[in-house]
Design a protein around this motif. Sequence first.
Motif, PDB file in Angstrom:
ATOM      1  N   UNK A  31      31.675 -24.139   0.459  1.00 19.84           N
ATOM      2  CA  UNK A  31      30.341 -23.687   0.075  1.00 19.84           C
ATOM      3  C   UNK A  31      29.698 -24.755  -0.810  1.00 19.84           C
ATOM      4  N   UNK A  32      28.464 -24.526  -1.189  1.00 20.43           N
ATOM      5  CA  UNK A  32      27.775 -25.507  -2.023  1.00 20.43           C
ATOM      6  C   UNK A  32      27.828 -25.109  -3.485  1.00 20.43           C
ATOM      7  N   UNK A  33      27.834 -26.105  -4.316  1.00 25.91           N
ATOM      8  CA  UNK A  33      27.801 -25.866  -5.753  1.00 25.91           C
ATOM      9  C   UNK A  33      26.450 -25.262  -6.148  1.00 25.91           C
ATOM     10  N   UNK A  34      25.427 -25.548  -5.371  1.00 30.66           N
ATOM     11  CA  UNK A  34      24.082 -25.065  -5.678  1.00 30.66           C
ATOM     12  C   UNK A  34      23.986 -23.534  -5.684  1.00 30.66           C
ATOM     13  N   UNK A  35      24.591 -22.874  -4.699  1.00 34.05           N
ATOM     14  CA  UNK A  35      24.552 -21.414  -4.660  1.00 34.05           C
ATOM     15  C   UNK A  35      25.250 -20.788  -5.852  1.00 34.05           C
ATOM     16  N   UNK A  36      26.378 -21.343  -6.227  1.00 29.77           N
ATOM     17  CA  UNK A  36      27.120 -20.839  -7.380  1.00 29.77           C
ATOM     18  C   UNK A  36      26.320 -21.096  -8.658  1.00 29.77           C
ATOM     19  N   UNK A  37      25.724 -22.263  -8.737  1.00 28.43           N
ATOM     20  CA  UNK A  37      24.903 -22.593  -9.903  1.00 28.43           C
ATOM     21  C   UNK A  37      23.724 -21.623 -10.027  1.00 28.43           C
ATOM     22  N   UNK A  38      23.085 -21.298  -8.901  1.00 27.46           N
ATOM     23  CA  UNK A  38      21.964 -20.346  -8.940  1.00 27.46           C
ATOM     24  C   UNK A  38      22.421 -18.963  -9.412  1.00 27.46           C
ATOM     25  N   UNK A  39      23.568 -18.505  -8.892  1.00 26.84           N
ATOM     26  CA  UNK A  39      24.091 -17.185  -9.278  1.00 26.84           C
ATOM     27  C   UNK A  39      24.358 -17.137 -10.785  1.00 26.84           C
ATOM     28  N   UNK A  40      25.130 -18.092 -11.272  1.00 29.49           N
ATOM     29  CA  UNK A  40      25.492 -18.081 -12.692  1.00 29.49           C
ATOM     30  C   UNK A  40      24.278 -18.364 -13.573  1.00 29.49           C
ATOM     31  N   UNK A  41      23.391 -19.217 -13.105  1.00 28.94           N
ATOM     32  CA  UNK A  41      22.167 -19.485 -13.857  1.00 28.94           C
ATOM     33  C   UNK A  41      21.288 -18.262 -13.991  1.00 28.94           C
ATOM     34  N   UNK A  42      21.300 -17.395 -12.966  1.00 31.44           N
ATOM     35  CA  UNK A  42      20.516 -16.163 -13.035  1.00 31.44           C
ATOM     36  C   UNK A  42      21.020 -15.272 -14.166  1.00 31.44           C
ATOM     37  N   UNK A  43      22.334 -15.226 -14.370  1.00 32.90           N
ATOM     38  CA  UNK A  43      22.859 -14.437 -15.488  1.00 32.90           C
ATOM     39  C   UNK A  43      22.346 -14.977 -16.827  1.00 32.90           C
ATOM     40  N   UNK A  44      22.336 -16.282 -16.975  1.00 39.28           N
ATOM     41  CA  UNK A  44      21.822 -16.874 -18.215  1.00 39.28           C
ATOM     42  C   UNK A  44      20.340 -16.549 -18.386  1.00 39.28           C
ATOM     43  N   UNK A  67      21.674 -11.690  -9.096  1.00 38.14           N
ATOM     44  CA  UNK A  67      22.334 -13.009  -9.080  1.00 38.14           C
ATOM     45  C   UNK A  67      22.733 -13.385  -7.648  1.00 38.14           C
ATOM     46  N   UNK A  68      23.201 -12.409  -6.886  1.00 38.33           N
ATOM     47  CA  UNK A  68      23.552 -12.670  -5.487  1.00 38.33           C
ATOM     48  C   UNK A  68      22.295 -12.945  -4.669  1.00 38.33           C
ATOM     49  N   UNK A  69      21.223 -12.223  -4.962  1.00 43.67           N
ATOM     50  CA  UNK A  69      19.962 -12.426  -4.247  1.00 43.67           C
ATOM     51  C   UNK A  69      19.443 -13.845  -4.481  1.00 43.67           C
ATOM     52  N   UNK A  70      19.489 -14.293  -5.716  1.00 42.90           N
ATOM     53  CA  UNK A  70      19.050 -15.647  -6.051  1.00 42.90           C
ATOM     54  C   UNK A  70      19.958 -16.681  -5.390  1.00 42.90           C
ATOM     55  N   UNK A  71      21.224 -16.371  -5.296  1.00 43.97           N
ATOM     56  CA  UNK A  71      22.187 -17.258  -4.637  1.00 43.97           C
ATOM     57  C   UNK A  71      21.849 -17.413  -3.158  1.00 43.97           C
ATOM     58  N   UNK A  72      21.338 -16.336  -2.561  1.00 43.59           N
ATOM     59  CA  UNK A  72      20.914 -16.388  -1.170  1.00 43.59           C
ATOM     60  C   UNK A  72      21.885 -15.771  -0.189  1.00 43.59           C
ATOM     61  N   UNK A  73      23.041 -15.323  -0.673  1.00 43.51           N
ATOM     62  CA  UNK A  73      24.055 -14.709   0.196  1.00 43.51           C
ATOM     63  C   UNK A  73      25.072 -14.001  -0.691  1.00 43.51           C
ATOM     64  N   UNK A  74      25.727 -12.986  -0.163  1.00 43.03           N
ATOM     65  CA  UNK A  74      26.749 -12.318  -0.969  1.00 43.03           C
ATOM     66  C   UNK A  74      27.964 -13.209  -1.205  1.00 43.03           C
ATOM     67  N   UNK A  96      24.186  -7.032  -3.364  1.00 44.15           N
ATOM     68  CA  UNK A  96      23.263  -7.960  -2.692  1.00 44.15           C
ATOM     69  C   UNK A  96      22.421  -7.220  -1.659  1.00 44.15           C
ATOM     70  N   UNK A  97      23.048  -6.423  -0.833  1.00 43.61           N
ATOM     71  CA  UNK A  97      22.340  -5.700   0.227  1.00 43.61           C
ATOM     72  C   UNK A  97      21.299  -4.752  -0.366  1.00 43.61           C
ATOM     73  N   UNK A  98      21.676  -4.002  -1.388  1.00 45.09           N
ATOM     74  CA  UNK A  98      20.743  -3.061  -2.020  1.00 45.09           C
ATOM     75  C   UNK A  98      19.570  -3.809  -2.645  1.00 45.09           C
ATOM     76  N   UNK A  99      19.865  -4.880  -3.359  1.00 44.30           N
ATOM     77  CA  UNK A  99      18.807  -5.649  -4.015  1.00 44.30           C
ATOM     78  C   UNK A  99      17.843  -6.239  -2.990  1.00 44.30           C
TER      79      UNK A  99
END
Length: 123
Positions: A31-44, A67-74, A96-99
């Motif tokens: 996977x990409x570091x970008x998706x993980x960064x987006x997820x964790x960044x959303x928490x911050x 955070x999953x929605x911002x990541x773009x995938x569950x 993710x699905x509910x959001x």
Amino acid sequence: MLHPLNNRIGFALPFVSVAYVNREAIERLGTSIEGVRRHEGKHLEQVDYLGRLQYHRLEKWRREGMAEYVRGAPTISVYFPNPDEDANRLSYREFYVVTRYLIAQEGLPFTTPKKRPLSSGLI
């Protein structure tokens, strides 16, 4: 910031405004570091926007779903099964699905002004 001792792909420490990602786990899972960064960044961002107390009062499905929605995938789509965490990973997929549904179909706002009740938006 990389944290080589963590066996998860990432985690945030919102109380000190730091997020860690595990490059080895990310590369191993393809996977990409970008998706993980987006997820964790959303928490911050959630903590910064809501404040620590309101962040911890926010339901887990809202925190993780956004955070999953911002990541773009569950998250479950990039994890290998782990018997101790399967239920947690499955719940992230549900969040993710509910959001995604609430934003796309019900028209709920992506964020909510700080002064409004948390029930009026997702954050």
